[in-house]
Design an enzyme around this catalytic site. Sequence first.
Site, short mmCIF file in Angstrom:
data_model
loop_
_atom_site.label_atom_id
_atom_site.label_comp_id
_atom_site.label_asym_id
_atom_site.label_seq_id
_atom_site.Cartn_x
_atom_site.Cartn_y
_atom_site.Cartn_z
N ARG A 102 -0.54 -8.93 13.28
CA ARG A 102 -1.10 -7.84 12.46
C ARG A 102 -1.98 -8.42 11.36
O ARG A 102 -3.04 -7.88 11.04
CB ARG A 102 0.04 -7.02 11.83
CG ARG A 102 0.72 -6.09 12.82
CD ARG A 102 2.01 -5.54 12.28
NE ARG A 102 1.82 -4.49 11.29
CZ ARG A 102 2.81 -4.04 10.50
NH1 ARG A 102 4.01 -4.55 10.59
NH2 ARG A 102 2.58 -3.08 9.65
N LYS A 146 0.83 -1.22 0.00
CA LYS A 146 0.00 0.00 0.00
C LYS A 146 0.86 1.26 0.00
O LYS A 146 0.58 2.21 -0.71
CB LYS A 146 -0.89 0.07 1.26
CG LYS A 146 -1.99 -0.93 1.32
CD LYS A 146 -3.02 -0.55 2.38
CE LYS A 146 -2.48 -0.42 3.79
NZ LYS A 146 -2.09 -1.67 4.44
N ARG A 170 12.03 -6.77 6.09
CA ARG A 170 12.12 -5.30 6.06
C ARG A 170 13.03 -4.77 7.16
O ARG A 170 13.06 -5.31 8.26
CB ARG A 170 10.73 -4.68 6.29
CG ARG A 170 9.94 -4.61 5.03
CD ARG A 170 8.65 -3.88 5.30
NE ARG A 170 7.84 -3.84 4.10
CZ ARG A 170 6.61 -3.39 4.05
NH1 ARG A 170 6.02 -2.93 5.13
NH2 ARG A 170 5.95 -3.39 2.92
N ARG A 186 11.90 -3.07 13.11
CA ARG A 186 10.91 -2.48 14.02
C ARG A 186 10.21 -3.59 14.79
O ARG A 186 10.06 -4.70 14.30
CB ARG A 186 9.85 -1.72 13.20
CG ARG A 186 10.14 -0.27 13.04
CD ARG A 186 9.12 0.48 12.22
NE ARG A 186 7.89 -0.18 11.84
CZ ARG A 186 7.26 0.06 10.69
NH1 ARG A 186 7.73 0.91 9.82
NH2 ARG A 186 6.12 -0.56 10.41
P1 AMP Z 1 0.55 0.48 9.45
O1 AMP Z 1 1.90 1.03 9.15
O2 AMP Z 1 -0.54 1.09 8.60
O3 AMP Z 1 0.49 -1.03 9.41
O4 AMP Z 1 0.20 0.92 10.95
C1 AMP Z 1 1.05 0.60 12.02
C2 AMP Z 1 0.25 0.51 13.31
O5 AMP Z 1 -0.40 1.76 13.58
C3 AMP Z 1 -0.89 -0.51 13.28
O6 AMP Z 1 -0.44 -1.82 13.57
C4 AMP Z 1 -1.81 0.04 14.36
O7 AMP Z 1 -1.30 -0.22 15.66
C5 AMP Z 1 -1.70 1.55 14.14
N1 AMP Z 1 -2.72 2.01 13.17
C6 AMP Z 1 -2.51 2.52 11.92
N2 AMP Z 1 -3.67 2.83 11.32
C7 AMP Z 1 -4.65 2.53 12.21
C8 AMP Z 1 -6.06 2.61 12.17
N3 AMP Z 1 -6.72 3.03 11.08
N4 AMP Z 1 -6.75 2.22 13.28
C9 AMP Z 1 -6.10 1.79 14.38
N5 AMP Z 1 -4.79 1.66 14.47
C10 AMP Z 1 -4.04 2.01 13.39
#
Ligand code: AMP
Length: 219
Positions: free
Chosen positions: A171, A13, A127, A160
Site C-alpha cells: 500500500r 487521515k 492495528r 484485516r
Molecule cells: P484506505 O482505507 O483509504 O487505505 O482504502 C482501503 C483500500 O480501498 C485501498 O487500499 C484501495 O484498494 C481502495 N481505495 C480507497 N480509496 C481509493 C481510491 N481513491 N482509488 C482507488 N482505490 C481506493
Amino acid sequence: MFIVLLGAPGSGKGTVAEVLSQNLKLAHISTGDLFRENLKNETELGKEAKSYMDKGELVPDDVTVKMLEQRMEEPDIANGVILDGFPRTVNQAMILDKLLEKKGIKIDMALNIDVPFDEIVKRISDRRSCKGCSAIYNIVFNPPKQEGKCDKCGGELYQREDQKPEVVQNRLEVYKKTADEIIKYYEAKNILRTEKAGDKAGRTSYDVAGEIEEELRTK
Ligand code: AMP
C-alpha cells in the site's frame, strides 16, 4: 467548506477527518470506508473491489468514481465535506475537480499529513479492527479493555488482510508512486497545506486536527 485529505495509509487521515467532521459538522467521506461497507454487505461493487483491496492495490477509477459520485448526491454534503482517501492519483484529482465544478464547489484546502514510512508500517501492523462495527484499535497505544474484544460492541478484533505487514508495504509503494505528483498538483493551485505528524515530529494526528480546526473556525 471542502477539505481534501492527503497522506499515506496509516498517516492518521481517518483521525483528523473524524475530529474535523464532528467539530465542524462536515460530512466525512472516506472511499476506503465506503468500499469496506460494500464488502461487508457483499454488494456487486464490494465483490469487484475485494481482490484489489486485499492486495493493497487501487480499485479501478470507473468503480471508485461511480461510488463517490453516488455518495456526493446525499444531502449531508451541503454543510461541507472532508474527503479522505480520494484522490489517490492526479487523474482522480482532475476527475474530482470536474465533479465539483458541476456542483459549484471549490476545494478550500488539501491537507497533507506527513508521517515517516517506518512509523507507519509499525502503526498499521499494530492495528486491529472490529468484525462487528469496524472500530480500529492499536494494540500498543489504544488497546481494547479486554484483549481481542471490541469496547464498543463486543465484536471480535482481527487483523484485516490489508493491515498485514506485506500488504502494508505494498500500500505504501502504491502511495509513493503517485504522492509527489498529487502534492504538486495542489501546490500549484495554492491550496496545499502540509503538516508533519508522528513520534519524530512530536505531534499526534489529534494535535494536527486541533490546530487546523481552530484555523478553519476563524476562516
Ligand atoms: P484506505 O482505507 O483509504 O487505505 O482504502 C482501503 C483500500 O480501498 C485501498 O487500499 C484501495 O484498494 C481502495 N481505495 C480507497 N480509496 C481509493 C481510491 N481513491 N482509488 C482507488 N482505490 C481506493
